[in-house]
Design an enzyme around this catalytic site. Structure first.
Site, PDB file in Angstrom:
ATOM      1  N   ARG A 146      -3.734   6.756   6.009  1.00  0.00           N
ATOM      2  CA  ARG A 146      -3.104   7.333   5.188  1.00  0.00           C
ATOM      3  C   ARG A 146      -2.362   8.871   5.361  1.00  0.00           C
ATOM      4  NH1 ARG A 146      -6.072   6.662  -0.318  1.00  0.00           N
ATOM      5  NH2 ARG A 146      -6.622   4.019   0.280  1.00  0.00           N
ATOM      6  N   ARG A 185      -0.953  12.327  -1.118  1.00  0.00           N
ATOM      7  CA  ARG A 185      -1.991  13.598  -2.473  1.00  0.00           C
ATOM      8  C   ARG A 185      -1.511  14.633  -1.651  1.00  0.00           C
ATOM      9  NH1 ARG A 185      -5.756   9.618  -5.437  1.00  0.00           N
ATOM     10  NH2 ARG A 185      -6.262   9.796  -3.780  1.00  0.00           N
ATOM     11  N   ARG A 200       6.543  10.780  -6.221  1.00  0.00           N
ATOM     12  CA  ARG A 200       4.981   9.949  -6.813  1.00  0.00           C
ATOM     13  C   ARG A 200       4.806  10.019  -8.462  1.00  0.00           C
ATOM     14  NH1 ARG A 200       1.937   7.439  -9.696  1.00  0.00           N
ATOM     15  NH2 ARG A 200      -0.004   7.251  -9.349  1.00  0.00           N
ATOM     16  N   ASP A 245       0.202  -0.981   0.150  1.00  0.00           N
ATOM     17  CA  ASP A 245      -1.344  -1.172  -0.252  1.00  0.00           C
ATOM     18  C   ASP A 245      -2.436  -2.090   0.445  1.00  0.00           C
ATOM     19  OD1 ASP A 245      -3.703   1.798  -1.894  1.00  0.00           O
ATOM     20  OD2 ASP A 245      -4.065  -1.029  -2.088  1.00  0.00           O
ATOM     21  N   TYR A 284     -13.022  -6.893  -3.645  1.00  0.00           N
ATOM     22  CA  TYR A 284     -11.972  -6.053  -4.383  1.00  0.00           C
ATOM     23  C   TYR A 284     -11.835  -7.445  -5.956  1.00  0.00           C
ATOM     24  CZ  TYR A 284     -11.383  -1.947  -2.387  1.00  0.00           C
ATOM     25  OH  TYR A 284     -11.392  -0.442  -2.459  1.00  0.00           O
TER      26      TYR A 284
HETATM   27  O1  CP3 Z   1      -0.253   6.787   4.712  1.00  0.00           O
HETATM   28  C1  CP3 Z   1      -0.881   5.596   4.489  1.00  0.00           C
HETATM   29  O2  CP3 Z   1      -1.573   5.553   4.941  1.00  0.00           O
HETATM   30  C2  CP3 Z   1       0.016   3.758   3.944  1.00  0.00           C
HETATM   31  C3  CP3 Z   1      -0.582   3.870   2.490  1.00  0.00           C
HETATM   32  C4  CP3 Z   1      -1.914   3.264   2.688  1.00  0.00           C
HETATM   33  C5  CP3 Z   1      -2.449   3.750   0.833  1.00  0.00           C
HETATM   34  N1  CP3 Z   1      -3.918   2.527   0.679  1.00  0.00           N
HETATM   35  C6  CP3 Z   1      -1.834   3.970  -0.062  1.00  0.00           C
HETATM   36  C7  CP3 Z   1      -2.467   4.662  -1.403  1.00  0.00           C
HETATM   37  C8  CP3 Z   1      -3.065   2.817   2.900  1.00  0.00           C
HETATM   38  C9  CP3 Z   1      -2.829   2.313   4.193  1.00  0.00           C
HETATM   39  C10 CP3 Z   1      -3.886   2.328   1.992  1.00  0.00           C
HETATM   40  C11 CP3 Z   1      -4.996   1.498   2.319  1.00  0.00           C
HETATM   41  C12 CP3 Z   1      -6.271   0.648   1.362  1.00  0.00           C
HETATM   42  N2  CP3 Z   1      -6.390   1.032   0.072  1.00  0.00           N
HETATM   43  C13 CP3 Z   1      -7.251   0.657   2.172  1.00  0.00           C
HETATM   44  C14 CP3 Z   1      -7.698   1.454   3.317  1.00  0.00           C
HETATM   45  C15 CP3 Z   1      -7.698   1.885   4.213  1.00  0.00           C
HETATM   46  C16 CP3 Z   1      -9.260   2.888   3.027  1.00  0.00           C
HETATM   47  O3  CP3 Z   1      -8.901   3.918   2.683  1.00  0.00           O
HETATM   48  O4  CP3 Z   1     -10.168   2.686   4.204  1.00  0.00           O
HETATM   49  C17 CP3 Z   1      -8.527   0.681   0.777  1.00  0.00           C
HETATM   50  C18 CP3 Z   1     -10.086   0.554   0.135  1.00  0.00           C
HETATM   51  C19 CP3 Z   1      -7.379   0.632  -0.156  1.00  0.00           C
HETATM   52  C20 CP3 Z   1      -7.989   0.564  -2.027  1.00  0.00           C
HETATM   53  C21 CP3 Z   1      -7.327   2.079  -2.397  1.00  0.00           C
HETATM   54  N3  CP3 Z   1      -5.965   1.759  -2.842  1.00  0.00           N
HETATM   55  C22 CP3 Z   1      -8.400   2.534  -3.255  1.00  0.00           C
HETATM   56  C23 CP3 Z   1      -9.392   2.408  -3.146  1.00  0.00           C
HETATM   57  C24 CP3 Z   1      -7.240   3.454  -3.795  1.00  0.00           C
HETATM   58  C25 CP3 Z   1      -7.817   4.173  -5.089  1.00  0.00           C
HETATM   59  C26 CP3 Z   1      -8.558   5.574  -4.410  1.00  0.00           C
HETATM   60  C27 CP3 Z   1      -7.175   7.047  -3.918  1.00  0.00           C
HETATM   61  O5  CP3 Z   1      -7.204   7.330  -2.085  1.00  0.00           O
HETATM   62  O6  CP3 Z   1      -7.000   6.907  -4.708  1.00  0.00           O
HETATM   63  C28 CP3 Z   1      -6.052   2.828  -3.447  1.00  0.00           C
HETATM   64  C29 CP3 Z   1      -4.846   3.947  -4.111  1.00  0.00           C
HETATM   65  C30 CP3 Z   1      -3.778   4.219  -2.829  1.00  0.00           C
HETATM   66  N4  CP3 Z   1      -3.233   3.925  -2.347  1.00  0.00           N
HETATM   67  C31 CP3 Z   1      -3.807   5.592  -3.226  1.00  0.00           C
HETATM   68  C32 CP3 Z   1      -2.610   6.465  -2.152  1.00  0.00           C
HETATM   69  C33 CP3 Z   1      -1.689   7.448  -1.384  1.00  0.00           C
HETATM   70  C34 CP3 Z   1      -4.021   6.656  -4.118  1.00  0.00           C
HETATM   71  C35 CP3 Z   1      -2.453   6.220  -5.437  1.00  0.00           C
HETATM   72  C36 CP3 Z   1      -1.925   7.510  -6.109  1.00  0.00           C
HETATM   73  O7  CP3 Z   1      -1.039   8.143  -5.310  1.00  0.00           O
HETATM   74  O8  CP3 Z   1      -2.164   7.810  -7.194  1.00  0.00           O
END
Ligand code: CP3
Length: 337
Positions: A23, A27, A36, A73, A149
């Site tokens: 990640r 943010r 964003r 994602d 999911y």
């Molecule tokens: O920089 C990176 O790592 C690449 C981008 C990336 C995102 N999600 C962007 C994202 C990666 C590799 C993921 C993987 C992901 N997504 C996982 C596996 C890794 C982990 O955290 O265990 C999972 C379980 C998800 C599912 C997911 N996506 C959730 C639960 C959420 C909401 C919670 C949160 O963190 O906001 C997301 C949204 C998400 N994916 C965001 C980002 C940057 C936030 C959205 C935003 O900016 O509004």
């Protein structure tokens, strides 16, 4: 490409340690928030390949990281099965009609990941911006995590519905996992074909299973994904969160590198598996402490792992609100070691 990161993935110990962060685009970065804010909806952002490429390279430029990970994602593949995925601000991902019976598995579509044009375009654009400086990583979710999911309809703390589904409809469960595994293996292969130099499988929720259930509900499918994507030139990384009790199973997976979450004991894991290559595992919450504490803890991990190939990372993703100077202290402590 003379990459520190790839050398360590292939087991070559180097004087300097490679470092990247799960990640790493996100943010906590003002330049990320600026991009964003141009989008109302998270999925529209992911699908805009110029924006995705831009935020992919942002943390690499700012911190001189040794790898970039494609901004996307794990849930972008679920619509290929006919599921509707939405990201609700402040709540997280939501699947409109979760899978709750055998009928729903039978009704799934089977679209090809070739149709995910935005991923191909984002990879091409990112490679352009990176100019070969560091490798780009592609990724998928682990089959168990993606199925959770699809069945739960969102993030679950205990996988209650997923386990219920498995016990009530074992045949449909295996059918679903098999479908997701094939799709994910194919998608990883495409990411490699499009230019990714290493592939990550994030089985985030596998740690919610006992070892016995992991063997049946998750392992065979994540193994299949890794086998489908295996290549001599393109290493694979497997990461599961809260899963140190599954380490004995996970080391058998055909992954080049195993990611360790922040709860895992590095010292014991290193002793127990002398031939394995690990990634991790500084606690992401430690990045809310002070630069001095972060440097100390980071150097401790570097000392422990200095005689082996190893990839420095956090033990889970960077948390929103993490102070940038603390992220910098972490990365610089690795680079200066
Ligand atoms: O920089 C990176 O790592 C690449 C981008 C990336 C995102 N999600 C962007 C994202 C990666 C590799 C993921 C993987 C992901 N997504 C996982 C596996 C890794 C982990 O955290 O265990 C999972 C379980 C998800 C599912 C997911 N996506 C959730 C639960 C959420 C909401 C919670 C949160 O963190 O906001 C997301 C949204 C998400 N994916 C965001 C980002 C940057 C936030 C959205 C935003 O900016 O509004």
């Amino acid at each position: 490409m003379d990459s520190l990161f790839l050398k360590n993935c292939f087991g070559e110990k180097t004087d300097k340690k490679p470092v990247w962060m799960m990640r790493q685009a996100g943010r906590y970065l003002p330049e990320y928030l600026e991009v964003r804010n141009r989008f109302f909806d998270f999925l529209s952002f992911v699908k805009d390949f110029r924006a995705a490429a831009e935020v992919t390279v942002q943390p690499v430029r700012r911190f001189h990281l040794d790898a970039a990970i494609l901004f996307s994602d794990i849930l972008v593949t679920l619509p290929l099965l006919g599921l509707d995925v939405q990201f609700i601000p402040g709540v997280g991902p939501k699947i409109t009609s979760p899978i709750r019976d055998e009928e729903a598995v039978r009704a799934l579509r089977d679209d090809s990941p070739e149709t995910l044009d935005f991923t191909r375009e984002a990879i091409f654009k990112t490679l352009d911006l990176l100019r070969g400086e560091v490798p780009l990583l592609g990724f998928v979710g682990g089959p168990l995590t993606l199925a959770s999911y699809a069945i739960e309809g969102g993030t679950s703390k205990n996988l209650q519905e997923t386990k219920k589904f498995f016990w009530r409809y074992p045949k449909a469960y295996h059918e679903l996992l098999s479908k997701i595994a094939n799709l994910s293996g194919e998608y990883l292969n495409l990411q490699r074909k499009w230019g990714c130099r290493a592939l990550v499988v994030m089985d985030s929720w596998a740690g919610l299973l006992s070892e016995e259930d992991y063997r049946e509900m998750a392992y065979p499918y994540v193994k299949r994904v890794l086998e489908m994507a295996a290549s001599k030139e393109t290493p694979s990384i497997h990461y599961a969160n809260g899963a140190s009790h599954l380490i004995g199973e996970m080391v058998k997976l055909p992954a080049h590198v195993l990611g360790l979450d922040w709860r895992s004991s590095l010292i014991h894991t290193f002793e127990k598996f002398p031939d394995k290559i690990f990634q991790g595992n500084l606690d992401p919450a430690l990045l809310f402490s002070t630069p001095a504490i972060i440097r100390k803890r980071t150097r401790e991990i570097c000392s422990l792992t200095k005689n082996r190939a190893h990839i420095m990372n956090l033990g889970h993703g960077v948390l929103p609100g993490t102070p940038i100077e603390n992220v910098r202290a972490f990365v610089e402590a690795v680079k200066e070691f």
